[in-house]
Design a protein around this motif. Structure first.
Motif, PDB file in Angstrom:
ATOM      1  N   ASN A 134     -39.222 -38.409   5.566  1.00 34.02           N
ATOM      2  CA  ASN A 134     -39.198 -39.802   4.699  1.00 34.02           C
ATOM      3  C   ASN A 134     -39.072 -39.272   3.423  1.00 34.02           C
ATOM      4  OD1 ASN A 134     -41.263 -38.035   4.751  1.00 34.02           O
ATOM      5  ND2 ASN A 134     -42.981 -39.356   3.319  1.00 34.02           N
ATOM      6  N   LYS A 135     -38.497 -37.950   3.431  1.00 34.92           N
ATOM      7  CA  LYS A 135     -37.561 -37.802   1.775  1.00 34.92           C
ATOM      8  C   LYS A 135     -36.416 -38.222   1.844  1.00 34.92           C
ATOM      9  CE  LYS A 135     -41.790 -35.337   1.223  1.00 34.92           C
ATOM     10  NZ  LYS A 135     -42.892 -37.208   1.566  1.00 34.92           N
ATOM     11  N   THR A 136     -35.628 -38.361   2.606  1.00 36.58           N
ATOM     12  CA  THR A 136     -34.107 -38.719   2.971  1.00 36.58           C
ATOM     13  C   THR A 136     -34.619 -39.348   1.816  1.00 36.58           C
ATOM     14  OG1 THR A 136     -34.263 -37.520   5.121  1.00 36.58           O
ATOM     15  CG2 THR A 136     -31.912 -38.871   4.564  1.00 36.58           C
ATOM     16  N   ARG A 137     -34.893 -40.066   2.138  1.00 34.38           N
ATOM     17  CA  ARG A 137     -34.939 -42.239   1.488  1.00 34.38           C
ATOM     18  C   ARG A 137     -35.069 -41.467   0.284  1.00 34.38           C
ATOM     19  NH1 ARG A 137     -34.772 -46.855   4.739  1.00 34.38           N
ATOM     20  NH2 ARG A 137     -35.766 -46.453   6.426  1.00 34.38           N
ATOM     21  N   LYS A 138     -35.999 -41.759  -0.125  1.00 34.44           N
ATOM     22  CA  LYS A 138     -36.253 -40.369  -1.614  1.00 34.44           C
ATOM     23  C   LYS A 138     -35.492 -39.709  -1.918  1.00 34.44           C
ATOM     24  CE  LYS A 138     -41.356 -40.610  -1.242  1.00 34.44           C
ATOM     25  NZ  LYS A 138     -42.639 -39.373  -0.690  1.00 34.44           N
ATOM     26  N   LEU A 139     -34.639 -39.069  -1.824  1.00 36.93           N
ATOM     27  CA  LEU A 139     -33.880 -38.193  -1.914  1.00 36.93           C
ATOM     28  C   LEU A 139     -32.355 -38.838  -2.174  1.00 36.93           C
ATOM     29  CD1 LEU A 139     -34.910 -34.938  -0.370  1.00 36.93           C
ATOM     30  CD2 LEU A 139     -34.554 -35.019  -2.369  1.00 36.93           C
ATOM     31  N   HIS A 172     -43.153 -43.436  11.620  1.00 43.33           N
ATOM     32  CA  HIS A 172     -43.310 -42.024  11.687  1.00 43.33           C
ATOM     33  C   HIS A 172     -42.065 -41.552  10.004  1.00 43.33           C
ATOM     34  CE1 HIS A 172     -42.136 -37.842  13.063  1.00 43.33           C
ATOM     35  NE2 HIS A 172     -42.067 -38.391  14.566  1.00 43.33           N
ATOM     36  N   THR A 173     -42.882 -40.221  10.076  1.00 40.28           N
ATOM     37  CA  THR A 173     -42.492 -39.711   8.523  1.00 40.28           C
ATOM     38  C   THR A 173     -41.732 -38.657   8.649  1.00 40.28           C
ATOM     39  OG1 THR A 173     -44.721 -39.706   8.055  1.00 40.28           O
ATOM     40  CG2 THR A 173     -43.973 -41.204   6.919  1.00 40.28           C
ATOM     41  N   GLY A 174     -41.587 -38.484  10.209  1.00 46.05           N
ATOM     42  CA  GLY A 174     -40.932 -36.518  10.523  1.00 46.05           C
ATOM     43  C   GLY A 174     -42.392 -35.505  10.222  1.00 46.05           C
ATOM     44  N   SER A 207     -50.056 -40.552   4.727  1.00 50.13           N
ATOM     45  CA  SER A 207     -50.187 -40.958   3.151  1.00 50.13           C
ATOM     46  C   SER A 207     -50.911 -39.149   2.131  1.00 50.13           C
ATOM     47  CB  SER A 207     -51.379 -41.168   2.652  1.00 50.13           C
ATOM     48  OG  SER A 207     -50.356 -42.017   1.818  1.00 50.13           O
ATOM     49  N   SER A 208     -49.514 -38.610   1.517  1.00 46.94           N
ATOM     50  CA  SER A 208     -49.537 -37.208   0.774  1.00 46.94           C
ATOM     51  C   SER A 208     -49.869 -37.522  -0.135  1.00 46.94           C
ATOM     52  CB  SER A 208     -49.708 -36.039   1.977  1.00 46.94           C
ATOM     53  OG  SER A 208     -49.149 -35.300   1.152  1.00 46.94           O
ATOM     54  N   SER A 209     -48.465 -36.850  -0.843  1.00 47.53           N
ATOM     55  CA  SER A 209     -48.393 -37.093  -2.426  1.00 47.53           C
ATOM     56  C   SER A 209     -48.415 -38.564  -3.030  1.00 47.53           C
ATOM     57  CB  SER A 209     -47.290 -35.983  -2.530  1.00 47.53           C
ATOM     58  OG  SER A 209     -45.991 -36.871  -2.202  1.00 47.53           O
ATOM     59  N   GLY A 210     -47.822 -39.931  -1.624  1.00 48.05           N
ATOM     60  CA  GLY A 210     -47.556 -40.733  -2.543  1.00 48.05           C
ATOM     61  C   GLY A 210     -46.855 -41.932  -2.413  1.00 48.05           C
ATOM     62  N   GLY A 211     -45.632 -40.940  -2.460  1.00 50.28           N
ATOM     63  CA  GLY A 211     -44.360 -42.237  -2.927  1.00 50.28           C
ATOM     64  C   GLY A 211     -44.543 -42.907  -1.875  1.00 50.28           C
ATOM     65  N   THR A 212     -44.527 -42.500  -0.389  1.00 52.19           N
ATOM     66  CA  THR A 212     -43.877 -43.023   0.560  1.00 52.19           C
ATOM     67  C   THR A 212     -44.843 -44.798   0.363  1.00 52.19           C
ATOM     68  OG1 THR A 212     -43.568 -41.118   1.708  1.00 52.19           O
ATOM     69  CG2 THR A 212     -43.926 -43.825   2.898  1.00 52.19           C
ATOM     70  N   GLN A 213     -46.574 -44.179   0.110  1.00 52.85           N
ATOM     71  CA  GLN A 213     -46.860 -45.055   0.447  1.00 52.85           C
ATOM     72  C   GLN A 213     -46.662 -46.403  -0.962  1.00 52.85           C
ATOM     73  OE1 GLN A 213     -51.371 -44.566   1.369  1.00 52.85           O
ATOM     74  NE2 GLN A 213     -51.306 -46.806   1.179  1.00 52.85           N
TER      75      GLN A 213
END
Ligand SMILES: Cc1ncc(COP(=O)(O)O)c(C=O)c1O
Length: 338
Positions: free
Chosen positions: A56-61, A324-326, A200-206
């Motif tokens: 999931n970090k690819t989209r944020k990055l 599926h966030t990887g 959900s963890s650091s929350g940016g995805t949600q």
């Protein structure tokens, strides 16, 4: 509608759109254990974003690196636990953009597996050329970052600090885009009421997904499975606050607090510590669908997804989408669990 994200600096990293596929065999396996049968089950393969193992970090990055380049920075600094997927993806994104990458990794997970401190994401961070600084769990994070940033500046470089998990409003834009992609994918399949479930963890995805729904005005609702903090209500409040900041960045009205649904029942003892339900979920999905999850995030997320389905929690929708966030490299750091 015109692309609402086009006015933000963006550095292309991801292979998009990621596949949206149906989990027919997992559904059949769960149908044997419940009555009435569950909704249709789909999986959105953001483990296939393509950047050094995906996730999931690819989209944020794409937005964070875009911002760093727009600001003239030449060094990316970020942080996480030793087995951070975010750190690995940031190292890869920096390499792709020709930037230096400094990873400040906190030895904060009390897990003693023999591969935890050398394999998995940490191995990939080294291969990707990151400058890795390992700090003890009780280090003063603020002081550590101040020292690292000052050191980079003293060397004549311009650092760009990416928060843990890439979870600020800029990073969350990536999941606004993902929401639109998922909703369009469901529309193309002529699916009506649906829900997205994810770890959900650091929350940016949600926060990004919830903001995406606010932007679109209709589409699947979102349920996070908390894999991070024991205080689920406080975590939901901080995800809502981040969604409000993301909405403000987009110039739209803020989503309501109750748009953030967070299930706190599948964390187990704490972040990064395996649970029996996680192990069962990882093995079940691998054996029914040929899809590999991870021990820290998607394994616990899928454990929650399966338990919710079996409990009939999603009987009100036609389809469920597990995002599926990887995180698959984490399996190697936890090899003794399987
Ligand atoms: C594989 C994986 N899934 C899910 C998450 C959670 O995403 P977020 O931090 O945006 O809540 C992470 C974050 O580190 C992750 O690495």
């Amino acid at each position: 509608m015109p692309d609402p994200l086009s006015r933000f600096p963006r550095f292309q990293l991801a292979h998009l759109p990621t596949p949206l596929t149906e989990m027919v065999r997992l559904r059949a396996a769960l149908t044997e254990r419940m009555e009435p049968p569950p909704p249709r089950l789909f999986i959105k393969r953001d483990d296939c974003t393509g950047l050094a193992g995906g996730g999931n970090k690819t989209r944020k990055l794409e937005f964070l690196i875009g911002d760093a380049l727009a600001k003239g920075c030449d060094t990316v600094v970020t942080t996480g636990a030793l087995q951070s997927n975010h750190a690995r993806q940031t190292a890869a994104a920096a390499a792709t953009a020709g930037l230096r990458c400094v990873l400040v990794l906190f030895d904060s997970v009390p897990y003693e597996g023999h591969a935890y401190r050398g394999s998995g994401n940490l191995l990939l961070d080294r291969i990707l050329g990151a400058d890795i600084r390992i700090e003890p769990a009780d280090a003063d994070a603020g002081a550590v970052f101040a020292r690292v940033m000052a050191e980079i500046e003293a060397g004549g470089s311009r650092p760009y600090l990416v928060p843990v998990g890439g979870s600020n409003a800029v990073g969350s834009l990536g999941y606004v885009g993902a929401y639109l992609e998922i909703a369009d994918g469901l529309d193309a399949l002529r699916i009506g009421a649906a829900r997205i479930v994810h770890a959900s963890s650091s929350g940016g995805t949600q926060a990004g997904l919830v903001t995406g729904r606010q932007l679109r005005g209709r589409g699947p609702s979102v349920t996070g499975v908390n894999v991070y903090r024991s205080d689920t209500d406080a975590m939901a409040a901080s995800i809502h606050a981040l969604a409000c900041k993301t909405a403000a960045l987009l110039g739209i009205s803020a989503p309501a607090a109750d748009a953030v649904t967070l299930d706190g029942r599948y964390l187990g003892e704490r972040y990064g510590i395996p649970t029996a339900e996680m192990r069962m979920a990882v093995e079940l999905v691998a054996r029914q669908e040929g899809v590999l999850l991870d021990p820290v995030y998607t394994g616990k997320g899928m454990a929650g997804f399966i338990a919710q389905v079996l409990a009939g929690d999603h009987a009100d929708v036609e389809a469920l989408v597990f995002l599926h966030t990887g995180g698959m490299p984490g399996l190697f750091a936890y090899d003794g669990e399987f």
